[in-house]
Scaffold this active site. Sequence first.
Site, PDB file in Angstrom:
ATOM      1  N   LEU A 510     -33.222  17.929  19.819  1.00  0.00           N
ATOM      2  CA  LEU A 510     -34.050  16.830  20.317  1.00  0.00           C
ATOM      3  C   LEU A 510     -33.664  16.507  21.750  1.00  0.00           C
ATOM      4  O   LEU A 510     -32.486  16.604  22.128  1.00  0.00           O
ATOM      5  CB  LEU A 510     -33.855  15.591  19.449  1.00  0.00           C
ATOM      6  CG  LEU A 510     -34.149  15.771  17.960  1.00  0.00           C
ATOM      7  CD1 LEU A 510     -34.155  14.427  17.260  1.00  0.00           C
ATOM      8  CD2 LEU A 510     -35.461  16.503  17.739  1.00  0.00           C
ATOM      9  N   GLY A 555     -31.374  19.491  16.378  1.00  0.00           N
ATOM     10  CA  GLY A 555     -32.802  19.644  16.101  1.00  0.00           C
ATOM     11  C   GLY A 555     -33.243  21.102  16.102  1.00  0.00           C
ATOM     12  O   GLY A 555     -34.160  21.481  15.365  1.00  0.00           O
ATOM     13  N   ASN A 579     -24.973  19.169  14.556  1.00  0.00           N
ATOM     14  CA  ASN A 579     -23.762  18.619  15.189  1.00  0.00           C
ATOM     15  C   ASN A 579     -23.904  17.140  15.557  1.00  0.00           C
ATOM     16  O   ASN A 579     -23.170  16.630  16.394  1.00  0.00           O
ATOM     17  CB  ASN A 579     -23.445  19.423  16.459  1.00  0.00           C
ATOM     18  CG  ASN A 579     -24.547  19.271  17.503  1.00  0.00           C
ATOM     19  OD1 ASN A 579     -25.688  19.028  17.156  1.00  0.00           O
ATOM     20  ND2 ASN A 579     -24.198  19.408  18.759  1.00  0.00           N
ATOM     21  N   GLU A 580     -24.847  16.436  14.928  1.00  0.00           N
ATOM     22  CA  GLU A 580     -25.146  15.059  15.341  1.00  0.00           C
ATOM     23  C   GLU A 580     -23.916  14.172  15.439  1.00  0.00           C
ATOM     24  O   GLU A 580     -23.786  13.366  16.365  1.00  0.00           O
ATOM     25  CB  GLU A 580     -26.165  14.420  14.381  1.00  0.00           C
ATOM     26  CG  GLU A 580     -27.603  14.825  14.635  1.00  0.00           C
ATOM     27  CD  GLU A 580     -27.952  16.203  14.106  1.00  0.00           C
ATOM     28  OE1 GLU A 580     -27.065  16.871  13.544  1.00  0.00           O
ATOM     29  OE2 GLU A 580     -29.108  16.615  14.261  1.00  0.00           O
TER      30      GLU A 580
HETATM   31  C1  LIG Z   1     -30.282   9.083  14.318  1.00  0.00           C
HETATM   32  C2  LIG Z   1     -30.611  10.274  15.126  1.00  0.00           C
HETATM   33  C3  LIG Z   1     -30.503  11.519  14.410  1.00  0.00           C
HETATM   34  C4  LIG Z   1     -31.009  12.764  15.051  1.00  0.00           C
HETATM   35  C5  LIG Z   1     -30.523  12.992  16.295  1.00  0.00           C
HETATM   36  C6  LIG Z   1     -30.381  14.090  17.004  1.00  0.00           C
HETATM   37  C7  LIG Z   1     -30.721  15.386  16.768  1.00  0.00           C
HETATM   38  C8  LIG Z   1     -30.586  16.164  18.047  1.00  0.00           C
HETATM   39  O1  LIG Z   1     -31.144  17.202  18.117  1.00  0.00           O
HETATM   40  S1  LIG Z   1     -29.717  15.501  19.353  1.00  0.00           S
HETATM   41  C9  LIG Z   1     -29.535  16.799  20.517  1.00  0.00           C
HETATM   42  C10 LIG Z   1     -28.337  17.559  20.186  1.00  0.00           C
HETATM   43  N1  LIG Z   1     -28.195  18.657  21.062  1.00  0.00           N
HETATM   44  C11 LIG Z   1     -27.045  19.052  21.553  1.00  0.00           C
HETATM   45  O2  LIG Z   1     -26.033  18.504  21.264  1.00  0.00           O
HETATM   46  C12 LIG Z   1     -27.086  20.199  22.499  1.00  0.00           C
HETATM   47  C13 LIG Z   1     -26.569  19.826  23.819  1.00  0.00           C
HETATM   48  N2  LIG Z   1     -26.663  20.921  24.732  1.00  0.00           N
HETATM   49  C14 LIG Z   1     -25.822  21.967  24.752  1.00  0.00           C
HETATM   50  O3  LIG Z   1     -24.936  22.090  23.965  1.00  0.00           O
HETATM   51  C15 LIG Z   1     -26.053  22.952  25.833  1.00  0.00           C
HETATM   52  O4  LIG Z   1     -26.901  22.396  26.779  1.00  0.00           O
HETATM   53  C16 LIG Z   1     -26.659  24.282  25.362  1.00  0.00           C
HETATM   54  C17 LIG Z   1     -25.653  25.044  24.531  1.00  0.00           C
HETATM   55  C18 LIG Z   1     -27.923  24.067  24.545  1.00  0.00           C
HETATM   56  C19 LIG Z   1     -27.034  25.117  26.602  1.00  0.00           C
HETATM   57  O5  LIG Z   1     -25.916  25.227  27.428  1.00  0.00           O
HETATM   58  P1  LIG Z   1     -26.075  25.667  28.949  1.00  0.00           P
HETATM   59  O6  LIG Z   1     -26.926  26.873  29.030  1.00  0.00           O
HETATM   60  O7  LIG Z   1     -24.733  25.731  29.520  1.00  0.00           O
HETATM   61  O8  LIG Z   1     -26.958  24.501  29.614  1.00  0.00           O
HETATM   62  P2  LIG Z   1     -26.428  23.075  30.071  1.00  0.00           P
HETATM   63  O9  LIG Z   1     -25.516  22.519  29.106  1.00  0.00           O
HETATM   64  O10 LIG Z   1     -25.938  23.190  31.470  1.00  0.00           O
HETATM   65  O11 LIG Z   1     -27.774  22.258  30.035  1.00  0.00           O
HETATM   66  C20 LIG Z   1     -28.799  22.409  31.019  1.00  0.00           C
HETATM   67  C21 LIG Z   1     -29.456  21.084  31.247  1.00  0.00           C
HETATM   68  O12 LIG Z   1     -30.092  20.675  30.048  1.00  0.00           O
HETATM   69  C22 LIG Z   1     -29.625  19.376  29.669  1.00  0.00           C
HETATM   70  N3  LIG Z   1     -29.624  19.307  28.215  1.00  0.00           N
HETATM   71  C23 LIG Z   1     -28.974  20.064  27.346  1.00  0.00           C
HETATM   72  N4  LIG Z   1     -29.234  19.731  26.104  1.00  0.00           N
HETATM   73  C24 LIG Z   1     -30.101  18.714  26.155  1.00  0.00           C
HETATM   74  C25 LIG Z   1     -30.764  17.928  25.183  1.00  0.00           C
HETATM   75  N5  LIG Z   1     -30.621  18.122  23.869  1.00  0.00           N
HETATM   76  N6  LIG Z   1     -31.576  16.964  25.619  1.00  0.00           N
HETATM   77  C26 LIG Z   1     -31.773  16.743  26.929  1.00  0.00           C
HETATM   78  N7  LIG Z   1     -31.180  17.453  27.905  1.00  0.00           N
HETATM   79  C27 LIG Z   1     -30.352  18.431  27.519  1.00  0.00           C
HETATM   80  C28 LIG Z   1     -28.228  19.327  30.244  1.00  0.00           C
HETATM   81  O13 LIG Z   1     -27.788  18.022  30.343  1.00  0.00           O
HETATM   82  C29 LIG Z   1     -28.444  20.004  31.557  1.00  0.00           C
HETATM   83  O14 LIG Z   1     -29.070  19.064  32.397  1.00  0.00           O
HETATM   84  P3  LIG Z   1     -28.798  19.065  33.950  1.00  0.00           P
HETATM   85  O15 LIG Z   1     -27.321  18.891  34.128  1.00  0.00           O
HETATM   86  O16 LIG Z   1     -29.582  17.918  34.458  1.00  0.00           O
HETATM   87  O17 LIG Z   1     -29.275  20.394  34.450  1.00  0.00           O
END
Ligand SMILES: CCCC/C=C\CC(=O)SCCNC(=O)CCNC(=O)[C@H](O)C(C)(C)COP(=O)(O)OP(=O)(O)OC[C@H]1O[C@@H](n2cnc3c(N)ncnc32)[C@H](O)[C@@H]1OP(=O)(O)O
Length: 704
Positions: A510, A555, A579-580
Amino acid sequence: MLGLDVCEFGGQFLELLWLTVCYRGIMADKEGTAPVHEEEDETDLNYQAPAQKTLQEIQELDKDDESLNKYKQTLLGTGPVVLDPSIPNVQVTRLTLMCVQAPGPITMDLTGDLEALKKQNFTMKEGVDYRVKIHFKVNREIVSGLKYVHLTYRKGLRDQLSLALVLDMNLDQLSLALVLDTNLDQLSLALVLDTNLDQLSLALVLDTNLDQLSLALVLDTNLDQLSLALVLDTNLDQLSLALVLDTNLDQLSLALVLDTNLDQLSLALVLDTNLDQLSLALVLDTNLDQLSLALVLDMNLDQLSLALVLDTNLLAEFSSSLYLTPDPVSQGFEQAVNPSLLDKAVYMVGSYGPRVEEHEFITPVEEAPKGLIVRGIYHIKSYFTDDDKTDHLSWEWNLQIKKDWDSTESCISRLGVLSLFSASCRHGRPYALSHVAFNDRHLSTSSKIKVDLDNSNGIAVMKFDNPPVNSMSLDFLTEFSINLEKLELDKSCRGVILTSAQPRIFSAGLDIMDMYGTSPEHCGAFWKAVQDMWLKLYGYSKITIAAINGASPAGGCLMALCCDYRIMADDPRYSIGLNETQLGIVAPFWFKDTLLNTVGHRTTELSLQMGIMYHAHEALKIGLVDQLVPEGKVLSTAVETLGTWLAVPGHAREISKSMMRKPTVDKLLANKEADIKNFVSFITKDSIQKSLGMYLAALKKKKA
Ligand SMILES: CCCC/C=C\CC(=O)SCCNC(=O)CCNC(=O)[C@H](O)C(C)(C)COP(=O)(O)OP(=O)(O)OC[C@H]1O[C@@H](n2cnc3c(N)ncnc32)[C@H](O)[C@@H]1OP(=O)(O)O
């Protein structure tokens, strides 16, 4: 150390948000005048706007802090993109009715002749789910507290259906008169049936509303046998009943007058008949705003005469045969009686900074009204405004609720995109696919999902293409659900493969930005889109395979878990899991159930509590994925596997799937609203927002 940085950062960011809110005051002075919303309730919150700051002042704050600057850019934009003060700061460019079942895009251009829109009907099939999407630009200054207000009117009759039907087969056979008049509060029915003079005559008048029931029944089998008149009138305070029965071989006479009180019901009925003749007069008057009915029936052996006048408040609309309220466009809406306000919807759009690209706002899903009563044309006044009531744009248009859509061609050509449609047909793609692609292009400004349906095998591949990490934003989720639904309706599609067009990432889950620092309204709309995605995918009738060609946290993992089969790239860099808890948030029960149904209780317990991200081999070991293949073969293996699934008798497979998943789906369906409420109250808590902020900061720090 991270904690300290994050706290400092959080403090600055909050300040920034606060300053953004302060910006409201400035904008009110600079933009046009407030629209007059006569129907709008006013709520004085005694709000004192804090000291105002200009966009430049906000941008100057802590300008050496790089990460803060990045956020400022996201929130405030890079700065004014249009300097010309004669061009409005906010420009609303388009409104789209997003509906999966629509045969074509339903879009109105708001940059052209708004007067012409008033005369245009946009057709919507009754009962369908739809969202309203608005595109707008912000040119110079931050604009806060944007709102979209949508007032719906119906001409003339309030919430009302009026139907008059007169049928006359021939005098010896059948005569029927039916008058039905109903609105949300009231039903009035008058029925006169006359088979022939020797057999049966029936008149029934029923008038009921929440407080009252009025019934008049006249039955006349034949003149020698029986005549009955019954009038029953009851309300909470009162009951009136009159019954007169008079029969002899030659004659029947009945007279009835009923009057409960002047505001409620007045009825007069006169019936006079002899062997040669039957005369019936009925007058019913509920109240002056609601219903007046006069019925005169006069018949003898040779002749039947029936006159019926029904006057709710549009007498002109009833004369004979079948009548519905006329089209306000063709008959001149403005000249008709005042329309009545049916509904007012206010959507909080939020605060936006200047940006070259258009912003988009999408309302939560609404269901179009359904049923005979609600079909017809609604007049809508739309206002794009803000807390200060600046009139960024107001316009009027008509929404026509129909039993079915207009024919595809008229709908599309009306929108001026016929050439596009025929172009995709010319390229030999089947209608259903061109339809999917067609809507992709037009329902969102930039498509985040590519759909490709191979007609030779019925396999559709949906490739996520939402850089950088395929995060599931509100737009992404909406587009996903729309595409999925279209493929479900498309008979040539037999199965769907989900995969990513982005390197190394299936989906980052998400979009945290949709949950961090956004309004409760936005969080609610976002969560509903997550629910809709899950409900559609987990309960999908066709075969689904996840071709997981990269990292798949939270997500992303949920989406893969919803599929029937998971094939993952055999690469130690990639991991998958819910991993929430690592973000400080709790996976909701339906996330948990989806995992539980796949890997069992104990593994789910460990997995959720620890927020474990499993490497590909571990994921295979616990059954979170079904197969590992080299990355280059993920998609081709998915296509092969789908082929073997397609060899199973479809009906039996589908029922088996439903048998396994329906209880889980039903659980969320029964708790959808409560689940949204829980999510909104949970995610907007300060402590949760802080956790999300820290998590985001950590992501960025990792990158730095
Ligand atoms: C009650 C609520 C219940 C349900 C809630 C949640 C369910 C969810 O899905 S919450 C989202 C959980 N996701 C994560 O924890 C993933 C986080 N991201 C990562 O681990 C890494 O980004 C990933 C392994 C996917 C990719 O790694 P990289 O290739 O090294 O990229 P970056 O980490 O540099 O990310 C690039 C850019 O994207 C932004 N980003 C990453 N993930 C998200 C996200 N889920 N939402 C929004 N933005 C995200 C990250 O911050 C980077 O941004 P910038 O620094 O501005 O470039």
